[in-house]
Motif scaffolding. Structure first.
Motif, short mmCIF file in Angstrom:
data_model
loop_
_atom_site.label_atom_id
_atom_site.label_comp_id
_atom_site.label_asym_id
_atom_site.label_seq_id
_atom_site.Cartn_x
_atom_site.Cartn_y
_atom_site.Cartn_z
N GLU A 177 0.59 -1.17 0.23
CA GLU A 177 -0.36 0.07 -0.09
C GLU A 177 1.08 1.53 0.13
OE1 GLU A 177 -1.44 -2.01 3.39
OE2 GLU A 177 -2.05 -0.04 4.19
N THR A 178 -0.20 2.63 -0.70
CA THR A 178 1.32 3.71 -0.44
C THR A 178 0.78 4.11 0.52
OG1 THR A 178 0.30 3.44 -2.81
CG2 THR A 178 0.99 5.32 -2.35
N ASN A 179 -0.43 5.04 1.03
CA ASN A 179 -0.80 5.13 2.37
C ASN A 179 -0.29 4.04 3.35
OD1 ASN A 179 -2.53 7.18 1.05
ND2 ASN A 179 -3.49 5.25 0.01
N TYR A 290 -11.59 8.84 1.69
CA TYR A 290 -11.46 7.53 1.11
C TYR A 290 -10.80 7.31 -0.37
CZ TYR A 290 -12.56 5.66 6.00
OH TYR A 290 -12.55 5.43 7.08
N LEU A 291 -12.44 7.65 -0.65
CA LEU A 291 -11.89 7.75 -2.64
C LEU A 291 -11.14 8.43 -2.77
CD1 LEU A 291 -13.55 7.00 -4.99
CD2 LEU A 291 -13.77 9.70 -5.52
N ALA A 292 -10.01 9.15 -2.44
CA ALA A 292 -9.40 10.27 -2.21
C ALA A 292 -8.25 8.48 -2.28
CB ALA A 292 -8.18 10.80 -2.04
N ARG A 293 -7.86 7.73 -1.07
CA ARG A 293 -6.97 6.86 -0.92
C ARG A 293 -7.19 5.98 -1.91
NH1 ARG A 293 -7.20 9.81 3.24
NH2 ARG A 293 -5.69 9.99 3.98
N VAL A 294 -8.38 4.98 -2.28
CA VAL A 294 -8.48 4.04 -3.21
C VAL A 294 -7.69 4.86 -4.71
CG1 VAL A 294 -10.19 2.83 -4.90
CG2 VAL A 294 -10.93 2.88 -2.47
#
Ligand code: UDP
Ligand code: MG
Length: 316
Positions: A177-179, A290-294
């Motif tokens: 994962e990136t985050n 959440y969308l930004a993280r997805v």
């Protein structure tokens, strides 16, 4: 057992020489005591510093074969720098610690003992943090409590001072994962764990690289990478608002037809308009987080690039 001590550094020229000396001394005494094998290193990760940090690391590495360093291509943030160092390590275990050595390095021998006794993860836990500001202690306390409430397993008062065995490091490498919120990932690994208590002292030199903005960003990553509770809370709040408006409608109808005091009022129109409008924006905001993280995760972008390596171990 060969260990690597992984130290992320961002603009740490003020504290680095002193920290390096103390870490080298510690490594010497642990090697002399037969606790760790020769070939154990201190691995500094320069997180794209714009001061003399990298030059200092080069000098240290030139003077001592036990010092190695990697330099990231730009500033990527503490969590990414730490991960880069951990994934670079090929040792039997890696201990991560901040460059300012606020976390007591005296806990390291105990960590190694636990590891030799078969633990894969040894958490350093701040039994006391008198060295931190009141504000930091307060916000950190609230954060751990809130995370606990929404069901994210964290070791309370554990930062990024921990030992990971070879096996744990290999498993950590599988998380793509990136985050990054490492302290959440590590508790998900499982295996046998132990904790070591220590007192956290004040930063010895230089200033904190974690201003409020970064602390909030880290906390937000922590919440959104491990819990959908805010999304659920949003639904609940939405449902409540709908319920409230049903009662409101009933009330307005009763005023209109049941009494003769029907005020040509704007209140019953304006209040719900503002209320619901605000609610909607808030909820969209949460969904957006959440969308930004997805969005960031599905791109599978590389998390960091290594610009330069120095020191004997060339890593993998
Ligand atoms: N750090 C980093 N990259 C950054 C910010 C910080 O590698 O972009 C490192 C920093 O050099 C230090 C560690 O992260 O080794 C923790 O930072 P600091 O001690 O300033 O945080 P605090 O103890 O105040 O929370
Ligand atoms: Mg610090």
């Amino acid at each position: 057992m060969r260990i690597d001590i992984v130290v992320p550094c961002y603009n740490e020229e003020a504290v680095l020489p002193d920290s390096a000396r103390r870490l080298i001394d510690l490594l010497s005494s642990m090697t002399a005591a037969g606790q760790v094998a020769g070939g154990s290193r201190i691995l500094f990760v320069d997180d794209g510093s714009c001061d003399d940090t990298w030059r200092l690391i080069r000098t240290l590495a030139a003077a001592d074969p036990r010092v190695a360093g990697i330099r990231l291509s730009r500033n990527m943030g503490h969590q990414v720098a730490l991960l880069a160092g951990l994934l670079e390590s090929r040792a039997d275990a890696a201990i991560s610690i901040d460059a300012d050595l606020q976390d007591n390095i005296g806990a390291m021998p105990t960590m190694v003992e636990h590891c030799r006794a078969g633990c894969d993860i040894v958490y350093g836990v701040r039994a006391k943090r008198d060295g931190d500001t009141v504000f930091k202690r307060l916000t950190a306390g609230l954060f751990y409590r809130a995370m606990n409430r929404i069901g994210v397993a964290l070791v309370p008062h554990h930062g990024d001072f921990r030992l990971l065995s070879r096996r744990a490091l290999d498993c950590l490498a599988e998380y793509r994962e990136t985050n990054l919120f490492l302290r959440g990932l590590v508790t998900q690994l499982g295996f046998r764990t132990a904790t070591v208590d220590y007192e956290r002292s004040a930063r010895r030199a230089g200033e904190s690289k974690y201003p409020l903005r970064r602390m909030l960003a880290l906390a937000l990553d922590g919440v959104t990478s491990f819990s959908a509770a805010p999304l659920r809370a949003t639904t609940a709040v939405g449902a409540l608002a709908v319920l409230a408006s049903v009662f409101m409608t009933a009330w307005v109808l009763w005023i209109r037809f049941g009494t003769d005091s029907a005020v040509p009022g704007w209140a019953s129109t304006v209040i719900p308009m503002y209320f619901l409008g605000g609610m909607q924006l808030l909820c969209i905001g949460v969904v957006g987080e959440y969308l930004a993280r997805v969005y960031l995760e599905v791109k599978h972008r590389p998390r960091y690039f290594i610009d330069e390596r120095i020191g004997q171990g060339q890593g993998g």
